[in-house]
Motif scaffolding. Structure first.
Motif, PDB file in Angstrom:
ATOM      1  N   ILE A   1      41.542 -18.607  50.268  1.00  0.00           N
ATOM      2  CA  ILE A   1      41.920 -19.167  51.577  1.00  0.00           C
ATOM      3  C   ILE A   1      42.151 -18.032  52.572  1.00  0.00           C
ATOM      4  CG2 ILE A   1      43.730 -20.404  52.825  1.00  0.00           C
ATOM      5  CD1 ILE A   1      42.121 -22.330  51.262  1.00  0.00           C
TER       6      ILE A   1
ATOM      7  N   GLU B   1      44.398 -30.764  50.479  1.00  0.00           N
ATOM      8  CA  GLU B   1      44.453 -29.321  50.325  1.00  0.00           C
ATOM      9  C   GLU B   1      43.505 -28.840  49.237  1.00  0.00           C
ATOM     10  OE1 GLU B   1      48.209 -27.689  49.617  1.00  0.00           O
ATOM     11  OE2 GLU B   1      48.903 -27.870  51.686  1.00  0.00           O
ATOM     12  N   PRO B   2      42.823 -27.723  49.449  1.00  0.00           N
ATOM     13  CA  PRO B   2      41.901 -27.204  48.427  1.00  0.00           C
ATOM     14  C   PRO B   2      42.569 -26.976  47.087  1.00  0.00           C
ATOM     15  CG  PRO B   2      41.533 -26.094  50.516  1.00  0.00           C
ATOM     16  CD  PRO B   2      42.753 -26.937  50.695  1.00  0.00           C
ATOM     17  N   ARG B   3      43.795 -26.428  47.092  1.00  0.00           N
ATOM     18  CA  ARG B   3      44.414 -26.115  45.794  1.00  0.00           C
ATOM     19  C   ARG B   3      44.752 -27.374  45.026  1.00  0.00           C
ATOM     20  NH1 ARG B   3      50.596 -23.972  46.529  1.00  0.00           N
ATOM     21  NH2 ARG B   3      51.361 -25.611  47.884  1.00  0.00           N
TER      22      ARG B   3
ATOM     23  N   HIS C   1      48.218 -21.678  52.366  1.00  0.00           N
ATOM     24  CA  HIS C   1      47.334 -22.209  51.335  1.00  0.00           C
ATOM     25  C   HIS C   1      46.272 -23.130  51.900  1.00  0.00           C
ATOM     26  CE1 HIS C   1      51.453 -21.755  49.410  1.00  0.00           C
ATOM     27  NE2 HIS C   1      50.747 -20.708  49.011  1.00  0.00           N
ATOM     28  N   ASP C   2      46.197 -23.241  53.209  1.00  0.00           N
ATOM     29  CA  ASP C   2      45.226 -24.126  53.837  1.00  0.00           C
ATOM     30  C   ASP C   2      44.997 -23.646  55.266  1.00  0.00           C
ATOM     31  OD1 ASP C   2      43.434 -26.143  54.103  1.00  0.00           O
ATOM     32  OD2 ASP C   2      44.856 -27.791  53.943  1.00  0.00           O
TER      33      ASP C   2
ATOM     34  N   ASN D   1      50.398 -22.767  57.232  1.00  0.00           N
ATOM     35  CA  ASN D   1      50.265 -22.972  55.789  1.00  0.00           C
ATOM     36  C   ASN D   1      49.399 -21.857  55.211  1.00  0.00           C
ATOM     37  OD1 ASN D   1      49.886 -23.827  53.184  1.00  0.00           O
ATOM     38  ND2 ASN D   1      49.295 -25.911  53.724  1.00  0.00           N
TER      39      ASN D   1
ATOM     40  N   GLU E   1      44.507 -19.371  46.559  1.00  0.00           N
ATOM     41  CA  GLU E   1      45.259 -18.904  47.723  1.00  0.00           C
ATOM     42  C   GLU E   1      44.623 -17.648  48.321  1.00  0.00           C
ATOM     43  OE1 GLU E   1      49.126 -18.482  46.118  1.00  0.00           O
ATOM     44  OE2 GLU E   1      49.430 -20.634  45.854  1.00  0.00           O
TER      45      GLU E   1
ATOM     46  N   LYS F   1      36.879 -28.599  52.254  1.00  0.00           N
ATOM     47  CA  LYS F   1      37.342 -28.880  53.610  1.00  0.00           C
ATOM     48  C   LYS F   1      36.450 -29.914  54.296  1.00  0.00           C
ATOM     49  CE  LYS F   1      40.288 -27.405  55.389  1.00  0.00           C
ATOM     50  NZ  LYS F   1      41.675 -27.893  55.417  1.00  0.00           N
TER      51      LYS F   1
END
Length: 1295
Positions: free
Chosen positions: A479, A458-460, A500-501, A498, A476, A452
């Motif tokens: 997160i 996005e991390p994924r 996932h973020d 989101n 996920e 981040k």
């Protein structure tokens, strides 16, 4: 240049072990030096595209899954490809931009003029390198590094990779008067610093000049440093902050086989930046044990329509030869046949130990032979003897081997047990300590926070390009866990959120910069908010490293006792750490620990490992420095130290611990009081433990039994009842009611499986040797051994709960108070005419005697005669010794209830006849009363204000008491001030009106006693039977007991030839805890044996309000059936506390209401629910609580006000934490502290209610939307919502 790739090729490119073919490149290929081009062509001939490779361990440490588990549904796979494709296209565009703006002056970073001018200052390079395997490849390997972007060096341990290769590169540049900046990473702090020191010493350079190191915040380097060693984490932090590699010309990553989360993320970031803004930095990967092809494929680049792996260079040769021998090769050592082994039952047999010992002796003999000292004897020894490492599976085997080797005295072996439970001082520096600052608890958390900070998408998507990509489900979940801890913002039930973020919060930015796990980082931030930052820094540092409390293998009980003492009355492992650390620090500052020997002795005395506590001090200072960049500072101002400050501070710290370690919350089941009373046969649970499997005629061995419990405390009496024994410990009559520490120690013995073994005679042997006596009738006789009165008497069994040791002729008594123990607990004596006459006569008889000094040195619990001066006249009275200190003792006068200090030489022996008369002092406890939350928060048990108020009410006046019950010799009473002029004043009512106390239920035993007393209103209590009074009709049994004891003591029975293993000790009021979270509600919960709370005994079983335990960390066994809690804190017993803490620190809550909508019945806490699916976002951590006190709308509003107060101190922006002055910070902290104390310490206690569980537990969205009221924070509506805590939604109640 653009690349034309299909979706499948993109996916294959970033999946290790896949071959990418038919890649069409649009535009000119990247420029390579001529030499490099030739090498690439040669490599294409000998090493075509990558083949299958073994899958490396997953980052998230997920269990291995079969291949079929990776077959995803078409929609799921296309969704993943969409994210990866989008990210790869962005990466390709960045690469093209970088290529289009190539500097015209040639490759490589451009150093400043100052740096160029300093090149000539580096000392000459006439150094002769040591002869190591890498030396013969010096020129070749330097050339390869200069010609390739990434080179992988593979060579045996000791080949010179770590020490020599960086010097080769440095000297290469110095010889050409060219600038270089080389960084070499090491996984451990000791590795980075020691290699840098070794090189500087070898080259005769000043450390910190040409060569230096940086570990944590310790930086030994200058602007002239060209070769710097640092830990993996330090380099990663530098790169993440700079978002570039351009600070260095060469990055050498050593020990890449150590596939930690940090290492994999460093490789990911380096690979990413090499393809964007740092294309000309040289990267070298080194290790002795890596799978080179896997790394080569990972750093492959597209050249001429193919993916070319990174260059691999093999360093041939080993510095030392290694030979392997197996047991079958050692037949000449063990001549006899070894015991057979079963794979199903792995065990090290005695003969295998003997083989190992024989080998070690042979190694030593070889040393002697090689040294030429064949005539070696015990008086001489080889100056440099070799060392032997013996690997064993567990501590038991280590101890056994240790005893075998230390018994070889003639060999003079230095044997060091190496185990995590062995104190570092004991290991004598054989073990290297762990690196401060890195610990796994949430595996991907710190990595995602750094992602981040990099702001690369996005991390994924980014983590999908890792060497061993973590599973998307692991990403996920992490997160979600970061949202739960508050590092990523939670925006409530929004459909566009989101999963996932998330937006990085101020807390998240702080956590990304701290070398501790997320919950410990949150602890530090909350400590800043509530003004207990110093304590939280100590806890965070201590929990990030090995525990500095020593629990020696054979002194575990003493170590546990010491830790309990440091914790005071807090029942918190974390507070014990704080107090021990502060004590150590204070002793150092006062000069008490000026010399190392003094410090080590202090550590041994206090069971503290000095090396480890010093490491905590280092990390504490590092953390303090790191958080200063966020305007967080330990307050150096001395607080206003009122009488209650220290207790308020402790309570605030306990609340902060609960906030940091959410949702590691646990509560307890309630003991069955009626069953417990029967189990203890009416004995006091606060002073008594039960033993089972007592042999026949167990009273014969009472001295053995007493000695077994000597390390626990002073044994007052033992009651033998068949196969059971009730061991009662002495209680100081002037201390408050609580379960004695001795009881905790006894239960701890059982937990540690301390052997309780008696040497006994068989029953048949006893009965056979005592001729002419029918002693068999004593087999099941209940016998009381009173150590205070030194008597052994038969007793009658009684399960009636009222205690009858005092004579109460009426339920109304007139008394004088002589000693106040605490609020509601005091001693006094009756002043009616009859009792006054008894006391007067007793005093006269004692003082007419010719008194003689004590025959033995006084000890606690001894009953004797002691002087007391009254009206200028000194007389002797019956007294009990409380404790001895120097030449004086504190004594308690057992007929009046007061205490005094007396010189030891004035204590006199008490004649036996004066021990038979019951003690006349009475112990009182106000019934149906307990401390209010205000008293618990502001004092040890009662606040200072409550204590002063109570003392003023009962001192210096005659009191009227109405007896409610008699329990374990204590009269539970209503107390009245009565002057005859006005109505009687009930002291309990006054304390409740002042907010110091609240009503509560009486215990089961008290209620039973009350019913008995009601039926015997005016009768003597002595008429009631009791198990603690000798039964007069058993004179024959008393005679037989005396005969048996004499036979045993004079050895007429002979030497005991049998062993009896006792079971226990037990206490039926011991509590077991269970988790409040949904996933762990039915798991078996254990607390680690080093924790203070590994033994918890209920002090107030009648109080049904939930108690709460918080754990700093926990682990779950392989089957998921059992949890182990570490570093626990038992919260104060405040009604409604678990619900309040859960509502205060939960990300999202949903209030439960009754069917009529008139009051709240409970709350569901968690991350909320997904409006699109209606499902819980993180169901396993949801907590459903039923209220046991009444909460109002105003209470929820107060929770929100406190959450808003926290947000003001942990937010970004112009009004954020970084922009506040010290006065404003202090003001906001005071506001937060006052709001917190006000939330828990209401002037009027919350009304007790019967808990009602919701009909649909763990189901979200159960409230009519029309009744829900949004609570908006003014600041959150102005822009991006990145607050730590969102305000809870209110549910409007009907009238």
């Amino acid at each position: 240049m653009l690349r034309k790739l299909t979706i499948e090729q993109i996916n294959d490119w970033f999946t290790i072990g896949k071959t990418v073919t038919n890649v069409e490149l649009l535009g000119a290929p990247p420029a390579f030096p001529a030499g490099a081009a030739r090498e690439e062509v040669q490599r294409q001939d000998v090493a075509p595209g990558a083949g299958p490779a073994a899958q490396a361990p997953a980052l998230a440490q997920a269990p291995a899954r079969p291949a079929a588990a990776f077959e995803r549904s078409l929609s799921q796979r296309s969704s993943e490809v969409e994210y990866i494709n989008k990210y790869r296209q962005l990466e390709a565009q960045e690469l093209d931009v970088c290529r289009s703006v190539q500097p015209t002056s040639g490759p490589g970073p451009r150093p400043s003029l100052a740096k160029l001018s300093s090149v000539t200052c580096i000392p000459g390079t006439t150094y002769k390198y040591p002869d190591l395997p890498i030396s013969r490849y010096k020129e070749e390997v330097v050339s390869l590094i200069e010609s390739n972007s990434v080179v992988i060096i593979h060579g045996a341990t000791g080949s010179g990779k770590s020490t020599q290769l960086p010097q080769y590169i440095l000297d290469h540049y110095v010889q050409r008067s060219a600038y270089c900046s080389i960084v070499v990473t090491q996984p451990r702090k000791i590795g980075a610093s020691s290699i840098a020191r070794w090189i500087s010493k070898e080259r005769a350079w000043t450390l910190g000049g040409v060569v230096g190191y940086q570990v944590g915040l310790e930086k030994i380097a200058t602007e002239d440093t060209r070769l710097i060693y640092m830990t993996t984490g330090v380099l990663l932090q530098k790169i993440v902050s700079a978002k570039s590699l351009m600070e260095f010309t060469h990055i050498i990553i050593d020990e890449v086989h150590e596939r930690t989360e940090e290492m994999d993320f460093l490789l990911l970031v380096v690979r990413k930046l090499l393809r964007t803004n740092s294309r000309f930095v040289k990267v070298v990967l080194m290790s002795a044990t890596i799978s080179c092809k896997e790394f080569a494929d990972y750093f492959a680049v597209p050249v001429q329509n193919k993916m070319n792996p990174a260059y691999i260079f093999e360093v041939e040769g080993k510095p030392h030869s290694v030979e392997e021998y197996y047991l079958n090769d050692l037949e000449h050592i063990h001549h006899s046949k070894l015991s057979p082994h079963l794979l199903e039952e792995p065990v090290i047999t005695k003969d295998i130990y003997e083989v190992a010992v024989s080998l070690i002796q042979m190694f030593d003999d070889l040393d002697m032979k090689e040294s030429g000292n064949k005539a070696w004897s015990g008086a001489q020894f080889v100056l440099e003897r070799s060392s032997v490492l013996v690997f064993l599976p567990g501590l038991g085997e280590i101890n056994y081997m240790h005893e075998l080797l230390t018994s070889l005295v003639h060999k003079r072996l230095q044997v060091y047990p190496l185990h995590s439970s062995v104190a570092l001082e004991e290991q004598n520096n054989v073990f290297l300590s762990p690196v401060p600052g890195y610990r796994k608890r949430c595996p991907l958390g710190s990595t995602i926070l750094k992602v981040k900070l990099l702001d690369m998408g996005e991390p994924r998507a980014l983590l999908a390009t890792a060497l061993s990509p973590p599973g998307l489900s692991d990403i996920e979940r992490t997160i979600l866990l970061l949202k739960e801890v508050g590092a990523l913002a939670v925006s409530g039930q929004r459909e566009d959120e989101n999963p996932h973020d998330g937006e990085l919060t101020f807390l998240g930015r702080v956590l990304a910069q701290l070398p501790v796990n997320q919950q410990l980082g949150k602890l530090i931030v909350l400590g800043h908010v509530f003004g207990c930052l110093d304590e939280c820094l100590i806890i965070a540092a201590a929990l990030s490293l090995k525990n500095f409390f020593a629990m020696p293998f054979r002194q575990h009980l003493d170590g546990y006792r010491n830790k309990v003492n440091f914790s005071g009355s807090s029942k918190s492992d974390c507070i014990a750490l704080v107090e021990a650390f502060k004590t150590w620090k204070a002793c150092r500052q006062t000069g008490e620990l000026r010399y190392p020997k003094d410090e080590l002795n202090w550590g041994r005395l206090n069971y503290i490992q000095i090396k480890r506590i010093r490491e905590v001090a280092e990390l504490y200072e590092e953390l303090k420095t790191r958080i200063s960049q966020f305007n967080m500072h330990v307050d150096s101002r001395r607080p206003v130290m009122d009488q209650e400050y220290i207790y308020k501070q402790r309570f605030i710290l306990q609340v902060v611990l609960a906030g940091a370690f959410y949702p590691n919350y646990f509560t307890f089941g309630q003991p069955d009081e009626e069953m417990a009373v029967r189990e203890l046969a009416g004995k006091d649970p606060k002073t008594t433990v039960v033993l089972k499997h007592i042999p026949p005629y167990g009273f014969l061995y009472y001295k053995q039994l007493q000695s077994l419990f000597r390390q626990c405390g002073q044994v007052k009496s033992i009651v033998f009842d068949g196969a059971k024994a009730f061991v009662e410990f002495s209680r100081n009559p002037t201390e408050r009611f609580k379960t004695l520490p001795a009881v905790y120690m006894a239960i701890k013995m059982s937990q540690l499986k301390v052997s309780l073994e008696l040497s006994v005679h068989s029953a048949e042997e006893i009965e056979g040797k005592v001729q002419g006596m029918n002693v068999s009738k004593l087999r099941n006789t209940r016998v009381n051994v009173d150590f205070q009165k030194q008597t052994v008497d038969p007793m009658q069994v009684s399960f009636n709960t009222s205690d009858r040791s005092q004579t109460v002729t009426d339920l109304l008594l007139t008394i004088d108070v002589t000693e106040v123990v605490e609020v509601g607990h005091f001693w006094g004596y009756r002043i009616d005419e009859n009792n006054s006459e008894i006391l007067k006569k007793l005093t006269a008889e004692i003082n007419q005697l010719t008194l003689v000094p004590l025959p033995t040195h006084p000890h606690p619990d001894l009953v004797c005669l002691a002087p007391f001066a009254d009206f200028d006249k000194q007389r002797y009275f019956r007294a009990q010794v409380l404790y001895v200190s120097g030449n004086s003792a504190e004594v308690f006068f057992v007929d009046y209830g007061n205490k005094s200090h007396v010189d030891l030489h004035l204590l006199m022996e008490i004649p036996c006849q004066f021990l038979e008369l019951p003690f006349q002092a009475l112990e009182f406890k106000i019934c149906k009363m307990r401390p209010s939350a205000k008293s618990l928060v502001c004092g040890k048990h009662w606040s200072d204000g409550a204590s002063q108020w109570f003392a003023s009410l009962v001192s210096g006046c005659t009191l009227l008491v109405k007896v409610f019950s008699v329990v374990h010799s204590v009269l539970h009473v209503d107390v009245y001030q009565y002057s005859g002029v006005q109505d009687a004043i009930n002291i309990r009512d006054v304390l409740i009106q002042q907010g110091y106390a609240e009503l509560t239920e009486e215990s089961y035993e008290s209620k039973q006693s009350h019913e008995v007393l009601k039926g015997l209103f005016s009768k003597s209590v002595e008429n009631m039977t009791d198990g603690s009074v000798p039964f007069p009709m058993k004179d024959d049994e008393k005679y037989l007991i005396r005969i048996l004891l004499e036979s045993f003591s004079t050895n007429k029975l002979g030497t005991p030839n049998c062993k009896a293993e006792l079971h226990g000790p037990f206490n039926p009021y011991e509590l077991k805890c269970h988790s409040l979270t949904r996933i762990s509600k039915f798991r078996c919960v254990w607390i680690e044996k080093e924790s203070i709370n590994s033994v918890i005994i209920s002090d107030a079983p009648e109080d049904l309000h939930q108690r709460m335990l918080v754990a700093a960390s926990l682990s779950i066994n392989a089957t998921g059936s059992t949890m182990l809690l570490r570093e626990t804190s038992l919260m104060p017993h405040i009604p409604g506390l678990p619900a309040l803490l859960s509502m205060l620190f939960a990300p999202v809550i949903e209030l439960r209401i009754d069917q009529n909508g008139k009051y709240y019945t409970g709350v569901l806490c968690g991350l909320g629910w997904n409006p699109a699916t209606g499902a819980s976002i993180l169901p396993e951590h949801d907590m459903e609580l039923a209220f046991d006190v009444q909460f109002s709308v105003e209470d929820v509003v107060e929770v929100n006000i406190l959450r808003a107060a926290i947000n003001k101190l942990v937010c970004d922006g112009p009004n954020g934490c970084k922009c506040l002055g010290p006065e404003r910070v202090a003001q906001l902290q005071d506001i937060a502290r006052q709001k917190l104390l006000g939330l828990f310490c209401q002037s009027k206690p919350r009304e007790k209610i019967v808990p009602k569980w919701h009909e649909k537990p763990y189901e979200w969205n159960q409230v009519d939307p029309k009744l829900v009221m949004e609570q908006a924070d003014r600041e959150s509506s102005r822009g991006k919502n990145t607050f730590l805590y969102q305000l809870h939604k209110l549910v409007v109640l009907g009238t």
